[in-house]
Enzyme design. Structure first.
Site, PDB file in Angstrom:
ATOM      1  N   HIS A 156       0.823  -1.223   0.000  1.00 31.39           N
ATOM      2  CA  HIS A 156       0.000   0.000   0.000  1.00 31.39           C
ATOM      3  C   HIS A 156       0.846   1.258   0.000  1.00 31.39           C
ATOM      4  O   HIS A 156       0.324   2.351  -0.225  1.00 31.39           O
ATOM      5  CB  HIS A 156      -0.930   0.000   1.222  1.00 31.39           C
ATOM      6  N   ASP A 364       3.698   9.357  -0.550  1.00 39.92           N
ATOM      7  CA  ASP A 364       2.554   8.545  -0.123  1.00 39.92           C
ATOM      8  C   ASP A 364       2.300   7.490  -1.183  1.00 39.92           C
ATOM      9  O   ASP A 364       2.413   7.790  -2.379  1.00 39.92           O
ATOM     10  CB  ASP A 364       1.311   9.443   0.031  1.00 39.92           C
TER      11      ASP A 364
HETATM   12  P1  ADP Z   1      -2.997   6.290   5.204  1.00 35.65           P
HETATM   13  O1  ADP Z   1      -3.358   4.935   4.737  1.00 35.65           O
HETATM   14  O2  ADP Z   1      -1.541   6.563   5.173  1.00 35.65           O
HETATM   15  O3  ADP Z   1      -3.571   6.637   6.544  1.00 35.65           O
HETATM   16  P2  ADP Z   1      -4.848   7.386   3.182  1.00 35.65           P
HETATM   17  O4  ADP Z   1      -5.123   8.816   2.857  1.00 35.65           O
HETATM   18  O5  ADP Z   1      -4.590   6.546   1.991  1.00 35.65           O
HETATM   19  O6  ADP Z   1      -3.626   7.375   4.204  1.00 35.65           O
HETATM   20  O7  ADP Z   1      -6.078   6.745   3.921  1.00 35.65           O
HETATM   21  C1  ADP Z   1      -6.637   7.259   5.095  1.00 35.65           C
HETATM   22  C2  ADP Z   1      -8.056   6.709   5.213  1.00 35.65           C
HETATM   23  O8  ADP Z   1      -8.482   6.790   6.581  1.00 35.65           O
HETATM   24  C3  ADP Z   1      -9.069   7.515   4.401  1.00 35.65           C
HETATM   25  O9  ADP Z   1     -10.002   6.631   3.823  1.00 35.65           O
HETATM   26  C4  ADP Z   1      -9.746   8.394   5.459  1.00 35.65           C
HETATM   27  O10 ADP Z   1     -11.073   8.774   5.165  1.00 35.65           O
HETATM   28  C5  ADP Z   1      -9.734   7.472   6.647  1.00 35.65           C
HETATM   29  N1  ADP Z   1      -9.788   8.199   7.914  1.00 35.65           N
HETATM   30  C6  ADP Z   1      -9.118   9.276   8.270  1.00 35.65           C
HETATM   31  N2  ADP Z   1      -9.426   9.655   9.520  1.00 35.65           N
HETATM   32  C7  ADP Z   1     -10.310   8.763   9.940  1.00 35.65           C
HETATM   33  C8  ADP Z   1     -10.993   8.569  11.150  1.00 35.65           C
HETATM   34  N3  ADP Z   1     -10.819   9.370  12.166  1.00 35.65           N
HETATM   35  N4  ADP Z   1     -11.810   7.517  11.250  1.00 35.65           N
HETATM   36  C9  ADP Z   1     -11.963   6.680  10.220  1.00 35.65           C
HETATM   37  N5  ADP Z   1     -11.340   6.806   9.050  1.00 35.65           N
HETATM   38  C10 ADP Z   1     -10.525   7.831   8.910  1.00 35.65           C
HETATM   39  O1  F6P Z   2      -1.713   2.201   4.441  1.00 35.49           O
HETATM   40  C1  F6P Z   2      -0.658   2.322   5.300  1.00 35.49           C
HETATM   41  C2  F6P Z   2      -0.964   1.822   6.691  1.00 35.49           C
HETATM   42  O2  F6P Z   2       0.240   1.560   7.304  1.00 35.49           O
HETATM   43  C3  F6P Z   2      -1.782   0.557   6.798  1.00 35.49           C
HETATM   44  O3  F6P Z   2      -1.022  -0.598   6.624  1.00 35.49           O
HETATM   45  C4  F6P Z   2      -2.324   0.708   8.166  1.00 35.49           C
HETATM   46  O4  F6P Z   2      -3.450  -0.063   8.407  1.00 35.49           O
HETATM   47  C5  F6P Z   2      -2.604   2.191   8.281  1.00 35.49           C
HETATM   48  O5  F6P Z   2      -1.609   2.784   7.488  1.00 35.49           O
HETATM   49  C6  F6P Z   2      -2.644   2.736   9.700  1.00 35.49           C
HETATM   50  O6  F6P Z   2      -1.458   2.431  10.413  1.00 35.49           O
HETATM   51  P1  F6P Z   2      -1.448   1.504  11.715  1.00 35.49           P
HETATM   52  O7  F6P Z   2      -2.077   0.211  11.352  1.00 35.49           O
HETATM   53  O8  F6P Z   2      -0.008   1.400  12.092  1.00 35.49           O
HETATM   54  O9  F6P Z   2      -2.263   2.231  12.747  1.00 35.49           O
END
Ligand code: ADP
Ligand code: F6P
Length: 488
Positions: A156, A364
């Site tokens: 990812h 990212d």
């Molecule tokens: P990462 O995987 O690094 O966190 P992404 O932007 O790809 O970054 O994905 C973040 C996901 O988490 C998005 O779908 C976003 O809507 C979701 N998200 C962010 N904050 C919250 C939260 N407080 N509760 C649930 N989902 C959340």
């Molecule tokens: O998408 C990247 C990622 O590291 C996922 O593998 C993971 O579920 C998410 O971000 C949140 O991180 P963590 O599982 O360490 O809270």
């Protein structure tokens, strides 16, 4: 019919509620619709974790199988090696890496314990789909235990150059074990190219086609599968949430000011320090916008057991205080920094209310928030996405205002340009991005990967046959169902 067996460190157990993270956003729709088993860490630590069997629960068509970690496993495998070595290196931020040989050993040993727990749960025809950097060696560890099922792996997060990866002492061992998968998927073609180069540099693999490697007489299929959101569903949620009391309260609190919004896990790769510096530069150079904008940064705390994440939290609080005290006025605070998360649907409503979406990670894998911001907009009066050119999403969302996240002046200029952009340009840019985010769904993404996995694993040279391997069952198209006699 093949059963889908997903393996990821973080498992979105229903009782835990919504947690921030792109992996769950991408995978949940596939599992909920097609059914399957989701195996990984429970999120808890326990003194005698190694003696406990996997905990099984069911919700809808999904079976969850999770294990606890011991404190030593949590620290060595998850906090120190996965998040303190692999996370920064794979994001090409080697100066953040803190390597310790003991942590690397714990990482391999914990992966082996996951493999030991997983093997008895597997049935012959299961498709095994492993996710993310926590489990790089898992395909090799499963093969060593006689698993002959098709194994796919999806990363990812980004993949760096071979030189950067080689900074981790066990890099070659990690990649060699990963190459025991049949299919390895990436978010972008740049990640795939970097991986192919690292595999040929650090192991005996040969590249025999743009997306194919060969090692020890086996073929490994590579592929690019950009993670997706359900844009139509998110748009509908944003529209509903925009009328909710919570979002209405935010709107009222703005008193007609334009909202600039950031939503990111509180993570060093998200470029939050640089983003605040860019906003500060904007405030210093664009006095006409004073009292007419508010920047709301929602940054749910993440990985607080990792030292660099704790330090970042403190640094951001200090910077936010400085911006408000030095650039604000008695009747105006230019910045709101919130470290609590909130329901994803409420975030959708906030996104719809925001004139500017500020998504500026240093690097990212994809960044699903960028896609969500686009999906949440009102087509008649859309906001503007300011996006890091180093997010995987920039490949598909090139109609955003693309910036270098390391350059505060560029961020400041992009904010000013976004705020001043006329309706026609906003609509033109938004339409191009809407087209991009509606082209595929998370289901298309997941089924697309599994289709390649089924095809690749059925080719004669794609699988290893270790001494005690079960014969590969005949392959079917991935109509994925959990048989009633699955784990129960
Ligand atoms: P990462 O995987 O690094 O966190 P992404 O932007 O790809 O970054 O994905 C973040 C996901 O988490 C998005 O779908 C976003 O809507 C979701 N998200 C962010 N904050 C919250 C939260 N407080 N509760 C649930 N989902 C959340
Ligand atoms: O998408 C990247 C990622 O590291 C996922 O593998 C993971 O579920 C998410 O971000 C949140 O991180 P963590 O599982 O360490 O809270």
């Amino acid at each position: 019919m093949n059963r889908l067996f997903v393996v990821s460190n973080r498992v979105p157990l229903p009782e835990k509620g919504a947690q921030a993270g792109g992996l769950a956003t991408a995978l949940q729709p596939l599992l909920e619709r097609e059914g399957g088993v989701w195996f990984g860490w429970s999120g808890a630590t326990a003194a005698k974790a190694a003696e406990q069997p996997a905990r099984i629960s069911h919700a809808g068509r999904v079976t969850y199988a999770t294990i606890d970690l011991s404190k030593a496993e949590h620290d060595g495998y998850y906090a120190n090696f996965a998040n303190g070595v692999l996370w920064p290196l794979l994001h090409s931020l080697p100066e953040m890496m803190r390597f310790d040989r003991g942590d690397a050993e714990t990482y391999f040993a914990t992966n082996a314990r996951f493999a030991d727990t997983l093997v008895p749960l597997l049935q012959d025809e299961d498709l095994v789909w492993v996710h993310d950097y926590h489990f790089l060696p898992l395909p090799g560890l499963l093969r060593a235990r006689g698993v002959a099922n098709p194994i796919g792996f999806f990363l990812h997060i980004p993949f760096p150059s071979a030189e950067i990866l080689a900074l981790a002492p066990p890099a070659g061992k990690l990649i060699a074990a990963l190459l025991q998968a049949d299919v390895i998927g990436f978010q972008t073609s740049a990640d795939l190219r970097n991986f192919a180069a690292a595999a040929t540099t650090l192991t005996g693999a040969r590249q025999i086609a743009a997306e194919r490697l060969e090692i020890d007489g086996r073929r490994v299929q590579l592929g690019v599968f950009p993670a997706e959101i359900d844009a139509e569903e998110f748009a509908a949620a944003a529209l509903r949430a925009a009328r909710s009391p919570t979002v209405e309260r935010l709107r009222r609190s703005l008193g007609g000011q334009c909202l600039i919004l950031g939503v990111d896990r509180l993570d060093p790769t998200k470029g939050l320090v640089q983003r605040l510096a860019g906003y500060r530069r904007f405030l210093e150079t664009e006095a006409t916008w004073h009292r007419r904008v508010t920047f709301l940064q929602i940054a749910p705390v993440s990985r607080q057991d990792v030292a660099s994440y704790q330090a970042l939290r403190a640094e951001l609080s200090q910077l936010a205080g400085e911006i408000n005290s030095e650039c604000g006025d008695p009747d105006w605070s230019p910045l709101r920094l919130i470290t609590k998360g909130g329901p994803r649907t409420t975030l959708a409503g906030y996104m719809r209310a925001a004139r500017v979406g500020l998504v500026t990670p240093l690097r990212d894998g994809m960044n699903l928030v960028a896609k969500e911001y686009v999906a949440a907009q009102d087509p008649e009066d859309p906001g503007v996405l300011v996006l890091s050119r180093f997010a995987g999403a920039a490949q598909q969302l090139d109609a955003a205002l693309l910036v270098n996240p390391n350059d505060p002046d560029a961020i400041a200029e992009a904010i000013a340009r976004a705020l001043a952009m006329d309706l026609r340009e906003r609509q033109t840019r938004w339409r191009a991005m809407w087209q991009a985010v509606t082209e595929n769904s998370p289901l298309d993404w997941g089924l697309g990967f599994l289709r390649v996995l089924v095809q690749s694993a059925s080719k004669p040279t794609a699988q290893v046959a270790p001494p005690h391997a079960k014969p590969l069952a005949p392959r079917h198209t991935p109509a994925l169902h959990t048989p009633s006699n699955a784990i129960n």
